[in-house]
Design a protein around this motif. Structure first.
Motif, PDB file in Angstrom:
ATOM      1  N   PHE A 110      12.665 -64.436  13.554  1.00 18.50           N
ATOM      2  CA  PHE A 110      13.106 -63.045  13.466  1.00 18.50           C
ATOM      3  C   PHE A 110      12.970 -62.533  12.039  1.00 18.50           C
ATOM      4  CE2 PHE A 110      16.542 -60.102  12.436  1.00 18.50           C
ATOM      5  CZ  PHE A 110      16.300 -59.076  13.333  1.00 18.50           C
ATOM      6  N   ALA A 155      21.842 -58.540  13.015  1.00 22.71           N
ATOM      7  CA  ALA A 155      20.420 -58.210  12.982  1.00 22.71           C
ATOM      8  C   ALA A 155      20.120 -56.722  12.803  1.00 22.71           C
ATOM      9  CB  ALA A 155      19.733 -58.750  14.230  1.00 22.71           C
ATOM     10  N   ALA A 215      17.124 -62.682  17.408  1.00 19.46           N
ATOM     11  CA  ALA A 215      17.661 -63.116  16.112  1.00 19.46           C
ATOM     12  C   ALA A 215      18.608 -64.291  16.267  1.00 19.46           C
ATOM     13  CB  ALA A 215      18.370 -61.958  15.424  1.00 19.46           C
TER      14      ALA A 215
END
Length: 118
Positions: free
Chosen positions: A35, A82, A28
């Motif tokens: 992502f 993330a 990410a």
């Protein structure tokens, strides 16, 4: 050992549970748009693009060094956020948070979740 959030699919028996690790995501941080596409984070992708466009418009006033460091800081923040983004996305799509499990990797966390389901 890592803490994993375990999510069950909305159809309960159709898909295996998903295990999301609670740790920094290098994927990410290095490739935020990829992502977001891989995990279906459409609003986050739009937000990233808007922030990137804003940063590129501000670049002449900030200077090249400050612009690069702000991007690195922004991408690092996405790496830390993330797991929360993925958990929120699954919950919004109807996946049920079963609980948390500590395991060595995602496969062991999923296996433990499947064993406890039976």
């Amino acid at each position: 050992m890592t803490l994993f959030a375990i999510f069950d699919s909305p159809a309960r028996k159709s898909l295996a549970p998903v295990a999301i690790p609670e740790k920094f995501s290098w994927f990410a941080a290095i490739l935020p748009p990829v992502f977001a596409l891989v995990h279906g984070l459409w609003f986050e992708l739009i937000g990233f693009v808007v922030a990137l466009v804003g940063l590129s418009f501000a670049a002449p006033w900030l200077g090249p060094d400050a612009t690069i460091w702000l991007y690195i800081l922004f991408a690092g923040g996405i790496g830390f956020a993330a797991p929360g983004l993925r958990r929120h996305n699954l919950a919004a799509r109807g996946w049920r948070h079963r609980g948390d499990r500590v395991a060595g990797d995602a496969d062991l966390a999923r296996l433990g979740a499947l064993e406890s389901r039976s």
